[in-house]
Structures are given as structure tokens and as C-alpha cells.
Write a protein that holds these residues in place. Structure first.
Motif, mmCIF file in Angstrom:
data_model
loop_
_atom_site.group_PDB
_atom_site.id
_atom_site.type_symbol
_atom_site.label_atom_id
_atom_site.label_comp_id
_atom_site.label_asym_id
_atom_site.label_seq_id
_atom_site.Cartn_x
_atom_site.Cartn_y
_atom_site.Cartn_z
ATOM 1 N N TYR A 71 99.487 19.113 -79.854
ATOM 2 C CA TYR A 71 100.447 18.231 -79.193
ATOM 3 C C TYR A 71 99.839 16.866 -78.942
ATOM 4 C CZ TYR A 71 103.464 16.191 -75.668
ATOM 5 O OH TYR A 71 104.287 15.334 -74.985
ATOM 6 N N ASP A 72 100.616 15.826 -79.245
ATOM 7 C CA ASP A 72 100.215 14.451 -79.013
ATOM 8 C C ASP A 72 101.381 13.743 -78.355
ATOM 9 O OD1 ASP A 72 99.635 11.739 -79.139
ATOM 10 O OD2 ASP A 72 98.556 11.900 -81.028
ATOM 11 N N ASN A 73 101.181 13.306 -77.154
ATOM 12 C CA ASN A 73 102.273 12.691 -76.403
ATOM 13 C C ASN A 73 102.786 11.421 -77.057
ATOM 14 O OD1 ASN A 73 104.032 12.783 -74.164
ATOM 15 N ND2 ASN A 73 102.842 11.194 -73.129
ATOM 16 N N GLN A 86 95.094 25.060 -70.170
ATOM 17 C CA GLN A 86 95.321 23.659 -69.826
ATOM 18 C C GLN A 86 96.825 23.416 -69.750
ATOM 19 O OE1 GLN A 86 92.571 22.755 -73.273
ATOM 20 N NE2 GLN A 86 92.347 20.854 -72.105
ATOM 21 N N PRO A 146 100.138 17.929 -69.821
ATOM 22 C CA PRO A 146 100.147 17.583 -71.250
ATOM 23 C C PRO A 146 98.873 17.963 -71.997
ATOM 24 C CG PRO A 146 99.639 15.646 -69.985
ATOM 25 C CD PRO A 146 99.823 16.748 -68.990
ATOM 26 N N PHE A 147 98.162 18.982 -71.544
ATOM 27 C CA PHE A 147 97.042 19.593 -72.253
ATOM 28 C C PHE A 147 95.809 18.687 -72.370
ATOM 29 C CE2 PHE A 147 101.065 20.579 -74.687
ATOM 30 C CZ PHE A 147 101.414 21.659 -73.907
ATOM 31 N N ASP A 148 95.697 17.711 -71.492
ATOM 32 C CA ASP A 148 94.555 16.800 -71.566
ATOM 33 C C ASP A 148 93.640 16.903 -70.350
ATOM 34 O OD1 ASP A 148 96.248 15.707 -69.737
ATOM 35 O OD2 ASP A 148 96.516 13.791 -70.754
ATOM 36 N N SER A 149 93.929 17.871 -69.469
ATOM 37 C CA SER A 149 93.099 18.054 -68.286
ATOM 38 C C SER A 149 91.906 18.943 -68.606
ATOM 39 C CB SER A 149 93.924 18.671 -67.157
ATOM 40 O OG SER A 149 94.441 19.925 -67.566
ATOM 41 N N LYS A 150 91.006 19.074 -67.661
ATOM 42 C CA LYS A 150 89.850 19.945 -67.831
ATOM 43 C C LYS A 150 90.316 21.401 -67.886
ATOM 44 C CE LYS A 150 85.367 21.089 -65.772
ATOM 45 N NZ LYS A 150 84.445 20.837 -64.629
#
Length: 550
Positions: free
Chosen positions: A27-29, A130, A133-137
Motif C-alpha cells: 500500500y502506498d498512500n 501495523q 496507513p502501515f507506516d508506524s513502528k
């Protein structure tokens, strides 16, 4: 559920250590790469025999089986004492997938979380998640439950509701984790009976659809689905409805434990739906004549719908494993390799707890329009496969599911192969299926099925090489001629069989170094092919002969 990637760092079947498979772009926002997740797009694994495509289905089934065994708490004592959470097959892997956090019905990507499961040699699997938007730690997730605390590990929340396996070719290796799961289900139930505990449903999510289970799938669909959802089965197979069936329950009174004692509530529901039933100390026999009132009775008694009814049949079928000895169970539970046919005995009707009898369907002749009654077992292999695969997908429309379909089209005629993907899509759309909740993986040798799949969803396997998508090959599969697919995917560039092609090749060799031919010679050579039908190979031969004619 949506698969993202799979890495295997140990040998498994035709798969070598270092294997990598990217199912879809992460996924890419910025580029909104998840738009097609909401639509019906099955994956098709294509390649020659032995290239590893079925092994990937087996690996996925084994991985989820292992995580389930780590996270679940209702396994029997025998299984708990033999199961090692650090030992799995494959022994080292990394799997990533997106799954709905609340197992709800949202069709939005912001309801998903990215799950990563990693296992190293001789180590317990590690899970992280995660949220969108799947970009957290990454957040660690407990994988192994305290078995005697009866509290499942947190990992259970991040697993699919169901992992469903089906193989038209009776792929025994694919069925291994499912067979183990069935024995676990039986022992779960049996221990509940012994301890007089409530039993609602199996804890594990793995389900394998064989012939017996497919009867339950078909029956559940015809009782609960709207007619428009089932129209393809009428159009393609002529099947109008289920007409009648009998449920036979053997009570086995000689077994003092009372095998059905924990299931009386559900049996009472079946009695309420039956047209008539008979009961004595040895048997319960329930007859069902299917009409609108019968279907209404099922819908009233099985309020949670189609899957509740299927679950009831699944549990009854599971009880047929009562005759499997403790020694055989131990062998199966401890099996780390290729399980062989015949180890688990096939019970006779008298030894079973449950089976269907007189399972009749209404079938319409396409030409005469005459409707006749047929036993389900009288359908052809192709008709049964069509029913199995379509029925499975329809039944699980509201479940977070990974469907592993190994060559479902083996016995299809060419017409059905060309229609299969379209019919599946139309039926799922009519049923209101949420495509965000499932991924469908199909292995296939059919160029027709490949031609109805988008190039980023066609994964091409070649022995000894990393699989790549047709899109990466620059090969547009969707709507492409089957001849071109045969050449690019299966390395077969002739359009006819090898025996007949050999006759044309011999003539090509004969004229290879000729600069010219007389009219009589050309006629003679063409006459040698009079017994052959039309083909591209024959056209090319005639073009060459015409070119050489003086």
C-alpha cells in the motif's frame, strides 16, 4: 484479507531456500495502489508440473496451521504434549498480509492492518502488526498461548476466519494440515463430551473440502442463497434445486460416553426442520423434502445463516473420526513430512456417526428441458468440481478467508474453463460478497483461466527460478489468445498434438534445403496431409510449398 508477500528460507518440495513471491504492491498512500482490492481478482499460479505452484498453496496451509496450533488452547492433551512451536514445515519463512482488524464488513483500506509473521530455523514464530496507513513502528503480537490457561494468544485476532483448501486432483500434501486439524477438532469435541462441557464450534480455522464436505456446501447454498445467485448452476449444469435428502445418525450406544450428547441442541434444530424423523436407541434418521417451507424452517432455526448450517454438518462429519485409534492420531500429529494415503481408515456406514443418504437433486436436460431426479454421486466429475468450487466461494462471502484451490478445473470441458472466472465473479457479485475479506489462489494449467486473469495476478512458475508475474514479463494475459498463453507460459508453441505435428515436421525437414519444387511434387506432398485437419502448422507448411513451387 489480502496477501502481500511470502519468503521461504528452507527447502520445501520443489521450492528452494531463498524463494520469494510478491503477491501485490505494498500500500502506498500516494498512488492508491489498493483500488483493485475491492474488486474480484483471483490469483492464478501457472506453470509446468513440478514447478512449485502447488507447493506454495501447501506452504501457506502449513504456515497458518502452525500459527493456529501455537495460538489455540482447545487442543487435546495428546497433541499438546507432541506439538513443538519451534518446529514447522517450512522451518523458516516470512509471510505478510493485510487483514481487517475487527473482522467486520468494511470495504475500506483504512480498516486493515498489516501483519508480518517471521520464523527462523528452530525458533518460535514472531508476529507483528501495523495499523493503517502501515507506516508506524511494528507492534509485537503474542503467538504462543498458555495452553492450560484457556486464553488464546493475541495472534488469533490477526488470523483469517478461515483457511479453505480444495484440490480436484486429491493433492494429498495440501490436505495434510487439514487432516491434522480434523483430528484435533474431533478430540476437542470428545474431551468436551467426557468433561460435560459446552461445545459450539471448532477452534481452528482450517477447512478442507472433499466430496462429503462438498455435499454440505451445496446443501447449505441451496437452502440459504437467493435463486439469482445460483442461476449459473442452473444455466451451466441444469441443476434446479435440492429435492430431498436423508440424514443418518448412528448413536453407538455401546460407547458409554454418548458421542452426540453435547450436540443435542443442534440435532433438535434438524428435527424441527425435517419432514419426518425416526429415533431409537441406535439411530436417528431424519428425512427432508425441500420446498419453500423447509427452507424457511432452516432459516428460522439456523439464524446466523448459511455458515452456521455448514458448521453443523462439518462437526457431524468430524465425529466420523471416532474410530481412529490413539496410535494413528499420534502418528498423524507428529508427521513432519509426506503423509500417505490409507493410514487413516475409511469407516463403513455402520461405523460412522453421520452420513447423507438419498441425496437427490433436480436436473434439467438442456435440450429436452425434461427435469429428472439424480443422486449427487451420479453427476460427472466435472459437474461436481463446478459445484464444489462455486459453492465454496459463495458460502464464505462474509468470512475473512484465504481460499486455496488446487487445479479446480481439471475435469471441466473447454466451455466451462473459458467461463469459470466470469461465472465465479458474477455469482459473488450477486451474493454481495466483500472482496476485501478474501484472497483466492488458483493453480491451473488452463490457458482459458489465465486469459481471464489480469497480468499482475498471473504468477508464472518455472522450476528452479523465482516466480514472477506476467506483468513483470511484459505479458498481457487478460484477453490474450490461448495459443499465445501456451507459448509464453507453458513453452508450447504448436497448436496441435505432437503425434500429428511430427508428420508435418517430417515434410518440413524434407523440403528444408530445397530451392524449388515441381507442381507434381508440391501436389504429392500436400496429399500426404489430406488426413490431417486444419491447423496453423498445416497452413505454414502449405505456404512454404507454394513458395517453392516453380
Amino acid at each position: 484479507m489480502k496477501l502481500l508477500s511470502l519468503e521461504i528460507d528452507s527447502q520445501y518440495g520443489s521450492i528452494k531456500s531463498g524463494f520469494k513471491l510478491q503477491f501485490r504492491i505494498p500500500y502506498d498512500n500516494l498512488n492508491h495502489s489498493t483500488q483493485d482490492w475491492k474488486h474480484f481478482h483471483p490469483f492464478c499460479f501457472a506453470g509446468l508440473n513440478g514447478s512449485g505452484k502447488s507447493n506454495v498453496l501447501e506452504v501457506l496451509a502449513n504456515i497458518f496451521y502452525h500459527i493456529e496450533c501455537c495460538a489455540n488452547v482447545s487442543q487435546p492433551e495428546m497433541f499438546i504434549t507432541t506439538f513443538d512451536p519451534s518446529s514447522a514445515k517450512p522451518s523458516a519463512f516470512k509471510l505478510q498480509y493485510y487483514i481487517q482488524r475487527d473482522k467486520g464488513f468494511s470495504k475500506e483500506v483504512n480498516d486493515l492492518t498489516l501483519v508480518t509473521v517471521t520464523k527462523k530455523e528452530n525458533e518460535i514464530p514472531v508476529m507483528q502488526h501495523q495499523p493503517f496507513p502501515f507506516d508506524s513502528k511494528p507492534i509485537p503480537v503474542t503467538v504462543v498461548a498458555e495452553k492450560y490457561s484457556k486464553i488464546q494468544a493475541e495472534a488469533k485476532k490477526y488470523l483469517p476466519d478461515l483457511i479453505v483448501g480444495y484440490s480436484s486432483g486429491e493433492n494429498e500434501i495440501l490436505s495434510i494440515p487439514f487432516l491434522k486439524t480434523r483430528l484435533i477438532h474431533f478430540d476437542e469435541y470428545y474431551e468436551a463430551v467426557k468433561n460435560k462441557l459446552a461445545y459450539n464450534e471448532p477452534e481452528s480455522s482450517l477447512i478442507y473440502i472433499d466430496y462429503e464436505m462438498s455435499q454440505a456446501v451445496l446443501l447449505s447454498n441451496y437452502i440459504f442463497q437467493d435463486q439469482k445467485v445460483l442461476d449459473p448452476l442452473h444455466t451451466e449444469l441444469g441443476i434446479k434445486d435440492i429435492k430431498r435428502f436423508r440424514m443418518n445418525l448412528n448413536l453407538h450406544p455401546e460407547d458409554s460416553i454418548g458421542i452426540l450428547s453435547r450436540y443435542q441442541t443442534v440435532i433438535d434444530k434438524f428435527k424441527s426442520c425435517s419432514t419426518s424423523y425416526y429415533e431409537d436407541k441406535d439411530h436417528i434418521i431424519l428425512d427432508f423434502w425441500i420446498n419453500p417451507k423447509t427452507k424457511d424452517a432452516f432459516k428460522l432455526n439456523f439464524e446466523d445463516g448459511i455458515f452456521e448450517l455448514f458448521r453443523a454438518f462439518q462437526i457431524l462429519y468430524t465425529l466420523n473420526y471416532k474410530m481412529v485409534s490413539e496410535g494413528i492420531k499420534s502418528d498423524v500429529y507428529e508427521s513432519k513430512g509426506f503423509y500417505t494415503d490409507g493410514k487413516v481408515p475409511n469407516p463403513s456406514p455402520e461405523d460412522k456417526v453421520f452420513y447423507f443418504l438419498d441425496y437427490y437433486i433436480e436436473k434439467e436436460d438442456k435440450i429436452t428441458k425434461e427435469v429428472s431426479l439424480l443422486l449427487m454421486k451420479n453427476l460427472s466429475d466435472g459437474e461436481q468440481q463446478f459445484l464444489h468450487t462455486l459453492g465454496i466461494c459463495l458460502m464464505l462471502r462474509d468470512k475473512t478467508t484465504l481460499l486455496l484451490l488446487d487445479e479446480p478445473e481439471t475435469h471441466f470441458n473447454p466451455d466451462w474453463r473459458s467461463k469459470f472466472v466470469q461465472i465465479l465473479q458474477k455469482s459473488l457479485e450477486e451474493s454481495g460478497s466483500n472482496n476485501m475479506m478474501k484472497d483466492i489462489l488458483i493453480t491451473s494449467h488452463s490457458p482459458f483461466i489465465i486469459s481471464d486473469c489480469f497480468p499482475d495476478k498471473v504468477i508464472v512458475f518455472e522450476k528452479g527460478k523465482q516466480p514472477i508475474s506476467a506483468q513483470q514479463m511484459g505479458f498481457r494475459t487478460y484477453g490474450t489468445s490461448i495459443d499465445i498463453i501456451m507459448e509464453n507460459v507453458f513453452k508450447k508453441n504448436n497448436t496441435i498434438g505432437d503425434k500429428s505435428k511430427d508428420e508435418i515436421d517430417k515434410i518440413q525437414v524434407e523440403i528444408k534445403n530445397k530451392k524449388s519444387l515441381t507442381k507434381a511434387q508440391v501436389t504429392e506432398l500436400k496429399n500426404k496431409t489430406n488426413h490431417l485437419g486444419d491447423s496453423m502448422e498445416k497452413i505454414l507448411l502449405f505456404a512454404k510449398l507454394n513458395q517453392l513451387e516453380k
